[in-house]
Design an enzyme around this catalytic site. Structure first.
Site, short mmCIF file in Angstrom:
data_model
loop_
_atom_site.label_atom_id
_atom_site.label_comp_id
_atom_site.label_asym_id
_atom_site.label_seq_id
_atom_site.Cartn_x
_atom_site.Cartn_y
_atom_site.Cartn_z
N ASP A 1 -5.51 1.85 10.48
CA ASP A 1 -6.91 1.52 10.70
C ASP A 1 -7.08 1.09 12.15
OD1 ASP A 1 -9.57 0.85 10.21
OD2 ASP A 1 -9.11 -1.03 9.22
N GLY B 1 0.78 -1.24 0.00
CA GLY B 1 0.00 0.00 0.00
C GLY B 1 0.80 1.28 0.00
N ARG C 1 -5.50 0.33 -6.59
CA ARG C 1 -4.23 0.89 -6.11
C ARG C 1 -3.74 1.99 -7.05
NH1 ARG C 1 -2.11 -2.24 -1.90
NH2 ARG C 1 -2.38 -4.50 -2.08
N ASP D 1 -5.95 -0.61 -1.67
CA ASP D 1 -6.69 -1.52 -2.55
C ASP D 1 -7.94 -2.07 -1.91
OD1 ASP D 1 -5.22 -3.26 -0.68
OD2 ASP D 1 -5.97 -4.87 -1.96
N PHE E 1 -14.18 2.42 4.45
CA PHE E 1 -13.15 1.77 3.64
C PHE E 1 -12.82 2.64 2.43
CE2 PHE E 1 -11.04 -1.42 1.07
CZ PHE E 1 -10.27 -2.05 2.04
N VAL E 2 -11.56 3.00 2.31
CA VAL E 2 -11.14 3.90 1.23
C VAL E 2 -10.16 3.19 0.29
CG1 VAL E 2 -11.53 6.02 2.54
CG2 VAL E 2 -9.31 4.87 2.70
P1 IMP Z 1 -4.47 -1.90 10.59
O1 IMP Z 1 -3.56 -2.99 11.05
O2 IMP Z 1 -5.91 -2.26 10.88
O3 IMP Z 1 -4.11 -0.55 11.12
O4 IMP Z 1 -4.41 -1.83 9.00
C1 IMP Z 1 -3.30 -2.23 8.32
C2 IMP Z 1 -3.45 -2.22 6.83
O5 IMP Z 1 -4.78 -2.54 6.41
C3 IMP Z 1 -3.18 -0.89 6.18
O6 IMP Z 1 -1.81 -0.62 6.07
C4 IMP Z 1 -3.83 -1.11 4.84
O7 IMP Z 1 -2.97 -1.85 3.99
C5 IMP Z 1 -5.06 -1.93 5.19
N1 IMP Z 1 -6.24 -1.04 5.32
C6 IMP Z 1 -6.78 -0.55 6.45
N2 IMP Z 1 -7.83 0.25 6.18
C7 IMP Z 1 -7.95 0.25 4.83
C8 IMP Z 1 -8.86 0.92 3.92
O8 IMP Z 1 -9.78 1.68 4.28
N3 IMP Z 1 -8.66 0.67 2.59
C9 IMP Z 1 -7.67 -0.15 2.12
N4 IMP Z 1 -6.80 -0.77 2.94
C10 IMP Z 1 -6.94 -0.57 4.28
MG MG Z 2 -0.54 -1.01 4.41
#
Ligand code: IMP
Ligand code: MG
Length: 183
Positions: free
Chosen positions: A107, A48, A169, A163, A156-157
Site C-alpha cells: 500500500d 495477510g 481473511r 482483512d 481498501f480491499v
Molecule cells: P503498507 O505498509 O502501507 O504498504 O501496508 C502494509 C500492510 O497493510 C499490508 O501488508 C496489509 O496487511 C495492510 N493493507 C494495506 N492495504 C490494505 C487493504 O487494502 N486491505 C487490507 N489490508 C491492507
Molecule cells: Mg500484510
C-alpha cells in the site's frame, strides 16, 4: 466463504478465486525459473500473506523453505501508521541465503521498505519481494518489487488473507470493501 456470503459488504469482486489461483501459479513459476539450482527461502508476512504463501509454496515443483515474520504497521483501521514493529521474528538465520519476501499487498510501501532494509542488514545472499497486489497511487516509500501479481486502484480491499478488523481473511475472492462497512 464466497463473495455471495458477504454480499452487501463489497462494492465489487476484483479477482475471483480462479484468477487468483492462476496468478499465484504464474508468480511461483517466475520465481522458480529465477532461482533454478539455488536453495530458496520464502518469508511470509503474517497474517495477510498466509493464503498466498500456502498456495504459492504448493505451486512450486521444487523444494522451498518457509518462514514467517509478523510486523505491525497498521492499527485496526484502514490507514497505515508508518511505525513498524517486529511482533515475531524469523526462526531462520538468513545469512548467505536467497530470500523472497512474500506479501499480499503493498500500500504505502512503509512496511516492506523497512522490512527489506532490516533483512538486508542480516547479510543474506539476496532479498527480493513478491506481492500479489500493489497500489501504485498509495506509495509513499520506494520499494523495489521484483514480482507483482496485479496493480490495483487506491481502494481498501479484502479477502484472500486481506482483512478489515480481522474479518474477510477467509473470503475466497478479493473485493473492494464498501465504504458503509468502515464509515
Ligand atoms: P503498507 O505498509 O502501507 O504498504 O501496508 C502494509 C500492510 O497493510 C499490508 O501488508 C496489509 O496487511 C495492510 N493493507 C494495506 N492495504 C490494505 C487493504 O487494502 N486491505 C487490507 N489490508 C491492507
Ligand atoms: Mg500484510
Amino acid at each position: 466463504m464466497d463473495a455471495a456470503h458477504v454480499d452487501d459488504d463489497l462494492v465489487n469482486v476484483l479477482f475471483t478465486e480462479q484468477q487468483i489461483h492462476e496468478k499465484v501459479g504464474e508468480l511461483a513459476a517466475a520465481i522458480e525459473r529465477d532461482y533454478e539450482g539455488r536453495e530458496l527461502l520464502i518469508v511470509g508476512i503474517l497474517r495477510g500473506a498466509v493464503m498466498v504463501m500456502a498456495d504459492m509454496a504448493r505451486a512450486f515443483t521444487r523444494h522451498v523453505e518457509m518462514d514467517w515474520m509478523a510486523v505491525s504497521s497498521y492499527g485496526s483501521g484502514t490507514k497505515s501508521s508508518g511505525v513498524v514493529r517486529i511482533l515475531k521474528d524469523l526462526d531462520t538465520d538468513i545469512s548467505g541465503r536467497d530470500v523472497v519476501i512474500v506479501d499480499e499487498i503493498i500500500d504505502t510501501g512503509l512496511t516492506l521498505s523497512w522490512l527489506t532494509a532490516n533483512l538486508a542488514s542480516r547479510n543474506p545472499a539476496s532479498v527480493e519481494i513478491c506481492t500479489l497486489l500493489r497500489k501504485p497511487e498509495a506509495l509513499q516509500m520506494p520499494v523495489d518489487v521484483k514480482y507483482v501479481g496485479w496493480d490495483i486502484p487506491n481502494e481498501f480491499v479484502v479477502g484472500y488473507g486481506l482483512d478489515y478488523r480481522e474479518r474477510y481473511r477467509n473470503l475466497r475472492d478479493i473485493g473492494t470493501l464498501a465504504p458503509h462497512v468502515y464509515s
